[in-house]
Design an enzyme around this catalytic site. Structure first.
Site, PDB file in Angstrom:
ATOM      1  N   TRP A 102     -72.494 -13.229 -12.288  1.00 53.78           N
ATOM      2  CA  TRP A 102     -73.399 -13.511 -11.173  1.00 53.78           C
ATOM      3  C   TRP A 102     -72.648 -13.859  -9.902  1.00 53.78           C
ATOM      4  O   TRP A 102     -73.045 -13.448  -8.814  1.00 53.78           O
ATOM      5  CB  TRP A 102     -74.440 -14.568 -11.565  1.00 53.78           C
ATOM      6  CG  TRP A 102     -75.435 -13.948 -12.482  1.00 53.78           C
ATOM      7  CD1 TRP A 102     -75.520 -14.090 -13.833  1.00 53.78           C
ATOM      8  CD2 TRP A 102     -76.444 -12.980 -12.126  1.00 53.78           C
ATOM      9  NE1 TRP A 102     -76.517 -13.284 -14.339  1.00 53.78           N
ATOM     10  CE2 TRP A 102     -77.104 -12.595 -13.319  1.00 53.78           C
ATOM     11  CE3 TRP A 102     -76.853 -12.400 -10.931  1.00 53.78           C
ATOM     12  CZ2 TRP A 102     -78.151 -11.665 -13.349  1.00 53.78           C
ATOM     13  CZ3 TRP A 102     -77.894 -11.476 -10.947  1.00 53.78           C
ATOM     14  CH2 TRP A 102     -78.523 -11.118 -12.155  1.00 53.78           C
ATOM     15  N   ASP A 172     -75.798 -21.097  -6.489  1.00 52.83           N
ATOM     16  CA  ASP A 172     -76.803 -20.347  -7.248  1.00 52.83           C
ATOM     17  C   ASP A 172     -77.132 -21.159  -8.493  1.00 52.83           C
ATOM     18  O   ASP A 172     -76.427 -21.089  -9.496  1.00 52.83           O
ATOM     19  CB  ASP A 172     -76.258 -18.966  -7.620  1.00 52.83           C
ATOM     20  CG  ASP A 172     -77.238 -18.172  -8.482  1.00 52.83           C
ATOM     21  OD1 ASP A 172     -78.311 -18.712  -8.845  1.00 52.83           O
ATOM     22  OD2 ASP A 172     -76.928 -17.014  -8.805  1.00 52.83           O
ATOM     23  N   LYS A 196     -86.113 -19.209 -15.246  1.00 53.06           N
ATOM     24  CA  LYS A 196     -85.386 -19.892 -16.304  1.00 53.06           C
ATOM     25  C   LYS A 196     -85.930 -21.310 -16.490  1.00 53.06           C
ATOM     26  O   LYS A 196     -86.501 -21.625 -17.521  1.00 53.06           O
ATOM     27  CB  LYS A 196     -83.896 -19.888 -15.976  1.00 53.06           C
ATOM     28  CG  LYS A 196     -83.332 -18.444 -15.955  1.00 53.06           C
ATOM     29  CD  LYS A 196     -82.127 -18.294 -15.079  1.00 53.06           C
ATOM     30  CE  LYS A 196     -81.766 -16.844 -14.806  1.00 53.06           C
ATOM     31  NZ  LYS A 196     -81.353 -16.061 -15.968  1.00 53.06           N
TER      32      LYS A 196
END
Lengths: 360, 360
Positions: A102, A172, A196
């Site tokens: 990511w 993030d 999530k």
């Protein structure tokens, strides 16, 4: 079928009481005669839902008053673009820490808008650890420093917040937010896809220090201009109202569980239980440095990849689903976000013991 | 409370059978043991939901094979940016037809990326009509022609599709899509926020001829690059899965109602019933040219604005909600999208007659 323990990395499980409430309110939210998805976002019913959700999130995370909380669309991937567009502030480069899939995606997108200086990377050790503070090579002219506190695919997590010498720190937190107390004041900007720990996919939370917004680069899409979104209370256009409502129900559920301190304790226990199971066995393996192991995503391999298919099939039959690891890492991955109950981890550990006994 | 007839311009009513099915599947979609919002978007369950929704939309709208159908985030407002970014194709200007608030928003955003030639505007008559074909001043060097078939705020609608001499025609169909049969082959690109005729807010449909994509301007955010989204089946990142699922249920419901021809007949009847009520009275007024009246959004004023508050209060007590007109137009607005049953329009007409009798 009975509800399963779903170890998906996202979209992930939602708390069952949240789903039950959403079900009960589907045709009539609190006597309004409407589903929340049918309400005008400018009406008093939805405005109250939106305001309550923000207030609850601010309370849960102790968000200081000089931070804006935005409820946006587009996922973390849209933020990969919005961050350089909004935070370069006339500068020409930013520092990024590369710790897995990511962060690499964030870096690739940022490179389209500015110079990217890699302040540290752990790619040489296959992203199996987070770098130490001493390894960070921060540049003097970076407009901000970006990192990924939790790498969902590699299962790697920072145990400390990087020190950036006053440069705005951007994180993030898609897989970290709400999992434990976080000191928001250490950050310039926190962003997180909802799917999530927050709610359904299609909602993205941005928490940004208000002095950092309002200087976007030329050509920034209006929808990606944080100042526009902040000035319009995230309603420059129609927001994802139903996702916002579900997120609000999750925030209420978290408050009922005792808030983020309580969740942090539960999540630490869940992760320890699973890593202890892996470490106590020579049949299962996790490659991540023990100081950098994620509380949220636990990748592990079996003694032989030939057993993977059997493991997944038998796990599914036992009500334990979505355990297949990301194709770039292989093996298994158990994502154990807030909504995964301790009983689910217990059930997985029991299954793993039994599977090892039969196949070890 | 009983379900209300909700005349919101968006988010708007959803079909009650769709909500009932979503309610029943909230904790367990078809024996999966999961809510659709909990499913990995890469898993076979959600992949089947996504594929079925696209297939049903293609069938309903008879979308030719050389068009891509994208399920995106960000609303029509994000498309205001994406359209010039993707469709300029090296050109420097585009033609826009200005017929109301939403075309003006599209124009303002496009001007940030290219020259905008106003091919026609009806602002001099306060946006109370759509321009005729003969009024269109199309420019030779425009890369595309943009228009808004239905202006939600003004209640103005085109009765014909503009002829563009081979230039790609781009349409903001947020308030038109699925309301009747549409000849997709006449368009280069159709886009629509979901929250009127498709499903919940947070989903945006783009239908684009595939030869038009793949030449974005420099600096186009990856998430706004149609080619990237098409190549990834709208799953470059996590899509708004629950909204996609609800849209799929709406498509199934529309098929069960007989498809878009049947819906077009119903919608024509609903609109006629309401305009007839307005026109037969000197108490109510609609300012729009009868040839340009919207089937979806019916604005009307009362004999005196002093009665507005009483009208809204009594309507709400009668189970008729969200009738307040947009602040830029005043008065009332009844939005009567697909999910508004004929009984709802009948109830509004009866209420209007009675209100006029008491106050006229």
């Amino acid at each position: 079928m009975a509800r399963v323990y779903n170890f998906s990395a996202g979209p992930a499980m939602l708390p069952e009481p949240v789903l039950a409430q959403a079900r009960d309110e589907m045709l009539d939210w609190q006597g309004s005669g409407m589903c929340v998805a049918e309400m005008s976002h400018r009406g008093k019913e939805f405005m109250s839902i939106a305001a309550q959700a923000e207030a609850d999130l601010r309370e849960l995370m102790s968000i200081p008053d000089n931070y804006k909380v935005l409820f946006l669309q587009g996922g973390a991937s849209s933020q990969f673009t919005a961050i350089p567009m909004n935070l370069l502030h006339g500068g020409e480069s930013a520092d990024y820490i590369s710790t897995g899939s990511w962060s690499k995606k964030a870096i690739a997108e940022a490179r389209r808008y500015c110079g990217v200086h890699i302040a540290a990377t752990t790619e040489d050790t296959k992203f199996t650890r987070a770098p130490a503070q001493a390894e960070l090579d921060l540049s003097a002219d970076a407009s901000y420093v970006h990192y990924t506190p939790n790498e969902t695919i590699q299962g790697v997590e920072f145990s400390d917040i990087p020190e950036t010498n006053g440069k705005p720190l951007v994180a993030d937190m898609s897989s970290t937010i709400l999992s434990r107390p976080i000191d928001v004041s250490k950050y310039g900007l926190i962003y997180a896809g909802a799917q999530k720990n927050i709610g359904p996919a299609g909602l993205t939370i941005v928490i940004v220090r208000e002095d950092l917004i309002g200087q976007p680069i030329n050509g920034t899409p209006t929808m990606l201009d944080y100042k526009v979104q902040a000035d319009n209370d995230s309603m420059y256009n129609t927001p994802p109202t139903y996702a916002w409502y579900l997120a609000g129900l999750v925030f209420q559920w978290l408050k009922g569980k005792g808030g983020l301190s309580a969740m942090g304790e539960i999540n630490a226990r869940k992760a320890k239980r699973l890593y202890d199971c892996v470490d106590a066995s020579s049949f299962y393996q996790n490659p991540v440095d023990p100081t950098s192991r994620s509380w949220m995503n636990v990748p592990f391999t079996l003694a032989s990849a030939d057993l993977d298919e059997t493991f997944l099939k038998e796990a599914k039959a036992a009500g334990l689903t979505t355990l297949k690891g990301h194709r770039s890492v292989g093996g298994m991955r158990a994502s154990i976000y807030n909504a995964m109950p301790e009983e689910g981890v217990e059930a997985l550990v029991s299954f793993m013991h039994e599977f090892e006994r039969k196949n070890g």
